[in-house]
Write an enzyme that holds these catalytic residues in place. Sequence first.
Site, PDB file in Angstrom:
ATOM      1  N   HIS A   1      -0.472  10.680  -2.655  1.00  0.00           N
ATOM      2  CA  HIS A   1      -1.867  10.144  -2.130  1.00  0.00           C
ATOM      3  C   HIS A   1      -2.876  11.210  -1.863  1.00  0.00           C
ATOM      4  CE1 HIS A   1      -5.046   9.255   1.054  1.00  0.00           C
ATOM      5  NE2 HIS A   1      -4.995   8.199   0.507  1.00  0.00           N
TER       6      HIS A   1
ATOM      7  N   HIS B   1       0.749  -1.122  -0.081  1.00  0.00           N
ATOM      8  CA  HIS B   1      -0.196  -0.149  -0.190  1.00  0.00           C
ATOM      9  C   HIS B   1       0.873   1.324   0.088  1.00  0.00           C
ATOM     10  CE1 HIS B   1      -2.758   2.826   2.389  1.00  0.00           C
ATOM     11  NE2 HIS B   1      -3.403   2.626   1.224  1.00  0.00           N
TER      12      HIS B   1
HETATM   13  O1  G3P Z   1      -5.802   0.164   0.263  1.00  0.00           O
HETATM   14  C1  G3P Z   1      -6.970   1.054  -0.129  1.00  0.00           C
HETATM   15  C2  G3P Z   1      -6.456   2.337  -0.513  1.00  0.00           C
HETATM   16  O2  G3P Z   1      -5.599   2.368  -1.487  1.00  0.00           O
HETATM   17  C3  G3P Z   1      -7.600   3.427  -0.518  1.00  0.00           C
HETATM   18  O3  G3P Z   1      -7.080   4.174   0.767  1.00  0.00           O
HETATM   19  O4  G3P Z   1      -6.765   6.558   1.170  1.00  0.00           O
HETATM   20  O5  G3P Z   1      -5.065   4.864   1.352  1.00  0.00           O
HETATM   21  O6  G3P Z   1      -5.790   5.696  -0.803  1.00  0.00           O
HETATM   22  P1  G3P Z   1      -6.255   5.091   0.505  1.00  0.00           P
HETATM   23 CA    CA Z   2      -4.459   4.283  -2.228  1.00  0.00          CA
END
Ligand code: G3P
Ligand code: CA
Length: 286
Positions: free
Chosen positions: A80, A38
């Site tokens: 992000h 992630h």
């Molecule tokens: O892992 C799911 C995710 O990518 C969505 O949440 O906010 O970390 O992009 P975020």
């Molecule tokens: Ca994400």
Amino acid sequence: MKKTILLLVGLLLVLTGCSIGTKWNNPIPNDDFLIVGHRGASAYEPENTIPAFELAKNLGADYIELDIHMTKDGELVIMHDKDVKRTTESKGKIKDHTLAELKELTADEKKGEKVAVSSQEEAYDIPMLREVLEEMEDDVRFVIELKDPEEYEGIEEKLVSMMKDYGLFANDENGYPKAVIHSFDEESLQKVHRLNKDIPLLQLISFDDGEEAVMSKEELNELLTYAIGVGVSYEALNAKFVSAMHQADIIVFAYTVDDREEAVKLQAMGVDGIHTNKPDLLTTTD
Ligand code: G3P
Ligand code: CA
């Protein structure tokens, strides 16, 4: 004799986990528990940077997840948030910066606090999607998130065109798609689907604290028109939901799981993979 043969076939189906009338046609095989890094290995390197992606790969991640946005001059960059404030020394929206302006910044939200494996200053550049696709080895697979796509007119077209240029529509030698796209934005995923029906898409879904994951028949039918899977906040997942998704040929990922016990529980529940900031979560011994 006929009865015995039928009994044997039935037993074989039970042992192989198959059931009559259910066939797995999903482009992602469901015989593995996939680890998705992630924002890269973001527990150890600054999130969404090339060192984080390299480390995720070295730690054995099956897929690398990253978030994309578009600059003022139309370049796809990886970060992000839509605002640069949290992860750089500056502030303001990505869409109000040119690529050159973003390249002046440092992508490291907790300067000095994270374990910096790499020492090159340029390693903490804000990466362009193109750079990542060029610099990473061929055997890396990607989960690309369309983040806040409503902010960026034409981002879906740009992404699909870049995926084509870099040969990401193919499966690798193990039969896994080289890239999939996910997003919380259903409209944006449907747009991608209209542009290219072969790109595997996953709908991200969040549930409120304490809420159990559930999907109505109507929602499932809608999902099946464009997606091959869902990514769900892991706290909401339950065996009934996972089984219902599998019956419909939908793959289930859980996000974001950094606790080994939780990961093991989700695997036992039948979840197909986890998004984790620690791709070594299940292999490390401490
Ligand atoms: O892992 C799911 C995710 O990518 C969505 O949440 O906010 O970390 O992009 P975020
Ligand atoms: Ca994400």
